[in-house]
Design an enzyme around this catalytic site. Structure first.
Site, short mmCIF file in Angstrom:
data_model
loop_
_atom_site.label_atom_id
_atom_site.label_comp_id
_atom_site.label_asym_id
_atom_site.label_seq_id
_atom_site.Cartn_x
_atom_site.Cartn_y
_atom_site.Cartn_z
CB CYS B 157 39.99 -78.88 -11.33
SG CYS B 157 38.66 -77.70 -11.39
CG HIS B 299 38.16 -84.32 -12.97
ND1 HIS B 299 38.87 -83.67 -11.99
CD2 HIS B 299 37.42 -83.36 -13.60
CE1 HIS B 299 38.57 -82.37 -12.04
NE2 HIS B 299 37.70 -82.16 -12.99
CD GLU B 310 37.10 -88.79 -15.28
OE1 GLU B 310 36.13 -88.18 -14.78
OE2 GLU B 310 38.14 -89.07 -14.65
CE LYS B 331 36.74 -83.51 -8.23
NZ LYS B 331 37.59 -84.53 -8.89
CG HIS B 336 35.76 -80.05 -7.67
ND1 HIS B 336 37.12 -80.21 -7.50
CD2 HIS B 336 35.58 -79.82 -9.00
CE1 HIS B 336 37.73 -80.07 -8.66
NE2 HIS B 336 36.82 -79.84 -9.59
CG PHE B 396 37.20 -74.62 -15.56
CD1 PHE B 396 36.56 -75.76 -16.01
CD2 PHE B 396 36.44 -73.63 -14.93
CE1 PHE B 396 35.18 -75.93 -15.83
CE2 PHE B 396 35.07 -73.79 -14.75
CZ PHE B 396 34.44 -74.93 -15.20
#
Lengths: 83, 408
Positions: B157, B299, B310, B331, B336, B396
């Site tokens: 990501c 994010h 976050e 998002k 995403h 990730f």
């Protein structure tokens, strides 16, 4: 038995090139076919005619040569009943 | 301190269209592009897809062996170069392509599995060049005649945020004069959707509710349950501020800093100290203090753990000044985009700065107290004083990337 017309139809269907633009003498490479596009076209030809092309056929440069190669393979192989 | 890098071109092929201003306007209104997909799957799925006309960029002949992920990249990069005024003074050996991509050509791979796994089935001969993850960068390079570094960053990501940071670094070092940097992703195919569902990270929704899919993703809300996949591509054109001035280019914004860090703790579980390190690195490089930054495009994947972590990372760095930072995750609206997310959200952040407007965080209900921040909850929020903004991308694998933009 010439496969030329069917090949022109296939090229039109798959790549959008007008049959009038692709004469038997025209170079496929000059018409924008790079080696990868040609490989994909040979694959489509195999599917369409239920034949197997040889590796050497990827060196072919004109539609006329391609039609002759396809004709030769089809002449050797017995036509399936459903074709 | 390093001189900021100028952003002179923006190009998107997004779930909200391929005009960056129109896309931003839709986001500002809070319009969701999420909709139900693949009704044949056992579990309901939603995604944000792109209405893409490949014929605008490719002849049918040129499409041989070109997966959708590369098609979207070529289009977005081309739009970015056009937006940059199609500079003609270029030494093509001094142009670079920096492209993020998480997966590569998912459609090509899926088609190969499907056709190859049935009796008499045959796999298309160009499956490999179609799905290799560096194909998008290569196709962009061929289209734009780029002879310098053509590089692919596959960092889940964070892929395209990292790609943009690397491009800016190359410009600051003087390696290249101009970079086309961004990313593309196109993996909305049944097999990949099933894999993401199995990971238990996708938002649940009520399929009988006509707005269920559109409102499924609720970043920072108590009722959040994950994200939805999106597809698309976004590229920006970067050049030195001096070069941009010399050629009289319009500068959308500047990339003043960036930070890249690693959690080194867990493959998929986010880590606040790791994210905070990336945030601090971006501020340090831009020589700015937290209070200088007015907006954060988060994010914000709306997973149970991700949003809290976050928020904690932002709180660690912003401290008592956290309330002065407006935050939203877009998002909920565009999904995403994984490998393209960082680039798309970079464009959103640049436009927020340029226009002095903040896209909303559509949470669709009560905010989780553990995510308490100064979220942008109202569509059409104005922020005329905005001078600097950040975009977060946390991957990730534990790589964190933060891009810090300043008004031109």
């Amino acid at each position: 038995m010439s496969s030329l017309k069917e090949l022109q139809y296939l090229i039109h269907e798959k790549f959008g090139i007008d049959p009038a633009e692709l004469t038997p003498e025209a170079s496929l490479r000059e018409k924008g076919f790079d080696s990868l596009a040609l490989v994909e076209f040979l694959f489509a030809i195999e599917d369409h005619f239920k034949i197997s092309m040889s590796d050497e056929d990827s060196n072919i440069d004109t539609l006329g040569q391609l039609a002759a190669a396809v004709d030769e393979i089809r002449a050797r192989a017995p036509l399936s009943k459903t074709a | 301190m390093n001189e900021p890098v100028a952003i002179t071109g923006l190009g998107v092929v997004s779930p909200h269209g391929d005009d960056p201003q129109a896309m931003f306007a839709a986001l500002l209104r809070g319009d969701s592009a999420l909709q139900p997909i693949f009704p044949e799957l056992p579990k309901p799925a939603a995604a944000a897809t792109v209405a893409f006309d490949a014929g605008r960029w490719f002849t049918k002949l040129q499409l041989a062996g070109v997966d959708r992920v590369s098609q979207l990249a070529v289009a977005a990069a081309d739009l970015a170069m056009r937006d940059a005024g199609e500079p003609t003074d270029l030494d093509h050996e001094r142009i670079g392509v920096y492209a993020g991509c998480g997966m590569g050509g998912a459609a090509a791979l899926e088609a190969a599995y499907r056709s190859g796994n049935v009796a008499g089935g045959r796999v298309p001969p160009l499956t490999i060049p179609a799905f290799m993850p560096n194909a998008p960068a290569a196709h962009v390079a061929m289209r734009q005649h780029v002879l310098g570094p053509v590089l692919t960053y596959s960092v889940a990501c964070a892929s395209s945020a990292v790609a943009i940071a690397e491009a800016a670094a190359a410009i600051q070092r003087g390696d290249i004069d101009l970079a086309i940097a961004g990313g593309s992703e196109a993996l909305i195919v049944p097999g990949v959707v099933l894999a993401w569902q199995a990971m238990q990270t996708l938002a649940a929704f009520e399929p009988d509710d006509p707005h269920g899919a559109a409102r499924a993703v609720r970043p920072f809300a108590s009722a959040r349950s994950g994200f939805a996949l999106g597809e698309g591509a976004a590229f920006i054109v970067l050049e030195s501020a001096e070069r941009a001035r010399r050629r009289g280019a319009r500068v959308h914004a500047q990339l003043a800093g960036w930070g890249i860090s690693s959690d080194a703790t867990h493959l998929t579980k986010p880590d606040a100290p790791g994210q905070a390190r990336a945030l601090r690195a971006a501020l340090r490089r831009a020589d700015l203090a937290p209070r200088d930054v007015g907006y954060c495009n988060a994010h914000g994947t709306a997973t149970r753990i991700g949003d809290v972590v976050e928020r904690d990372a932002l709180a660690q760095v912003w401290g008592d000044e956290l309330d002065a930072l407006r935050v939203s995750s877009t998002k909920a609206l565009h999904g995403h985009l994984l490998g393209a997310a960082g680039a798309l959200e970079a464009v959103v952040t640049v436009l927020a700065l340029q226009r002095g407007e903040l896209p909303p965080n559509m949470s669709g209900g009560e905010i989780d107290p553990a995510c308490a921040m100064n979220l942008v909850l109202e569509p059409g929020t104005r922020a005329p004083q905005l001078r600097a903004a950040i975009s977060n991308s946390f991957a990730f694998g534990g790589t964190n990337a933060v891009l810090l933009f300043t008004r031109a």
